[in-house]
Design a protein around this motif. Structure first.
Motif, PDB file in Angstrom:
ATOM      1  N   MET A   1      46.555  57.555  48.515  1.00  0.00           N
ATOM      2  CA  MET A   1      45.916  56.252  48.439  1.00  0.00           C
ATOM      3  C   MET A   1      45.303  55.964  49.801  1.00  0.00           C
ATOM      4  SD  MET A   1      47.577  52.555  47.495  1.00  0.00           S
ATOM      5  CE  MET A   1      47.739  52.893  45.772  1.00  0.00           C
ATOM      6  N   SER A   2      44.128  55.450  49.816  1.00  0.00           N
ATOM      7  CA  SER A   2      43.451  55.128  51.073  1.00  0.00           C
ATOM      8  C   SER A   2      44.061  53.865  51.688  1.00  0.00           C
ATOM      9  CB  SER A   2      41.962  54.914  50.828  1.00  0.00           C
ATOM     10  OG  SER A   2      41.766  53.720  50.096  1.00  0.00           O
ATOM     11  N   ARG A   3      43.764  53.648  52.914  1.00  0.00           N
ATOM     12  CA  ARG A   3      44.288  52.470  53.616  1.00  0.00           C
ATOM     13  C   ARG A   3      43.793  51.181  52.947  1.00  0.00           C
ATOM     14  NH1 ARG A   3      46.920  50.865  57.979  1.00  0.00           N
ATOM     15  NH2 ARG A   3      46.131  49.177  59.279  1.00  0.00           N
ATOM     16  N   ALA A   4      42.534  51.170  52.544  1.00  0.00           N
ATOM     17  CA  ALA A   4      41.989  49.984  51.875  1.00  0.00           C
ATOM     18  C   ALA A   4      42.691  49.746  50.537  1.00  0.00           C
ATOM     19  CB  ALA A   4      40.492  50.138  51.659  1.00  0.00           C
ATOM     20  N   GLY A   5      42.977  50.832  49.814  1.00  0.00           N
ATOM     21  CA  GLY A   5      43.684  50.698  48.541  1.00  0.00           C
ATOM     22  C   GLY A   5      45.100  50.191  48.736  1.00  0.00           C
ATOM     23  N   ALA A   6      45.747  50.679  49.797  1.00  0.00           N
ATOM     24  CA  ALA A   6      47.099  50.227  50.092  1.00  0.00           C
ATOM     25  C   ALA A   6      47.110  48.748  50.466  1.00  0.00           C
ATOM     26  CB  ALA A   6      47.705  51.066  51.211  1.00  0.00           C
ATOM     27  N   LEU A   7      46.127  48.327  51.235  1.00  0.00           N
ATOM     28  CA  LEU A   7      46.053  46.916  51.624  1.00  0.00           C
ATOM     29  C   LEU A   7      45.760  46.023  50.421  1.00  0.00           C
ATOM     30  CD1 LEU A   7      44.156  47.103  55.034  1.00  0.00           C
ATOM     31  CD2 LEU A   7      46.557  46.543  54.643  1.00  0.00           C
TER      32      LEU A   7
ATOM     33  N   ALA B   1      46.702  46.656  47.370  1.00  0.00           N
ATOM     34  CA  ALA B   1      47.863  46.669  46.490  1.00  0.00           C
ATOM     35  C   ALA B   1      49.037  45.874  47.067  1.00  0.00           C
ATOM     36  CB  ALA B   1      48.289  48.103  46.216  1.00  0.00           C
ATOM     37  N   ALA B   2      49.052  45.646  48.363  1.00  0.00           N
ATOM     38  CA  ALA B   2      50.173  44.955  49.008  1.00  0.00           C
ATOM     39  C   ALA B   2      50.428  43.559  48.438  1.00  0.00           C
ATOM     40  CB  ALA B   2      49.961  44.910  50.513  1.00  0.00           C
ATOM     41  N   PRO B   3      49.421  42.711  48.264  1.00  0.00           N
ATOM     42  CA  PRO B   3      49.702  41.383  47.681  1.00  0.00           C
ATOM     43  C   PRO B   3      50.241  41.466  46.250  1.00  0.00           C
ATOM     44  CG  PRO B   3      47.544  41.400  48.710  1.00  0.00           C
ATOM     45  CD  PRO B   3      48.048  42.808  48.707  1.00  0.00           C
ATOM     46  N   ARG B   4      49.762  42.441  45.501  1.00  0.00           N
ATOM     47  CA  ARG B   4      50.242  42.613  44.132  1.00  0.00           C
ATOM     48  C   ARG B   4      51.721  42.992  44.129  1.00  0.00           C
ATOM     49  NH1 ARG B   4      47.137  46.999  41.635  1.00  0.00           N
ATOM     50  NH2 ARG B   4      45.760  46.153  43.195  1.00  0.00           N
ATOM     51  N   ARG B   5      52.099  43.927  45.021  1.00  0.00           N
ATOM     52  CA  ARG B   5      53.506  44.326  45.122  1.00  0.00           C
ATOM     53  C   ARG B   5      54.368  43.154  45.585  1.00  0.00           C
ATOM     54  NH1 ARG B   5      51.447  48.749  47.754  1.00  0.00           N
ATOM     55  NH2 ARG B   5      52.331  48.012  49.728  1.00  0.00           N
TER      56      ARG B   5
END
Length: 74
Positions: free
Chosen positions: A1-7, A9-13
């Motif tokens: 997962m790219s850094r942008a994708g991880a960022l 997804a963070a609020p969703r998690r």
């Protein structure tokens, strides 16, 4: 997962964790756990309705403390 994708997804998690925490804290997941245990033990056995389950849970919570452990409100 790219850094942008991880960022992204963070609020969703975080929201999913917060929702799980609140439902555990308020006891909303108690019935789902009860059904999973009851059906796991014997799939053919009858399972109490949500209303019956909640009524029994409240009766256990506020039972006379002189009747044994688990009784009373506090």
């Amino acid at each position: 997962m790219s850094r942008a994708g991880a960022l992204a997804a963070a609020p969703r998690r975080a929201a999913a964790w917060l929702w799980w925490y609140l439902t555990e804290l308020t006891g909303e997941n108690a019935y789902a756990r009860y059904v999973a245990r009851a059906r796991g033990a014997d799939p053919a056995a009858p399972v109490a309705s949500r209303r019956e389950f909640e009524r029994e849970r409240v009766e256990r919570r506020y039972a006379d403390p002189r009747n044994g452990p688990g009784g009373g409100c506090c």
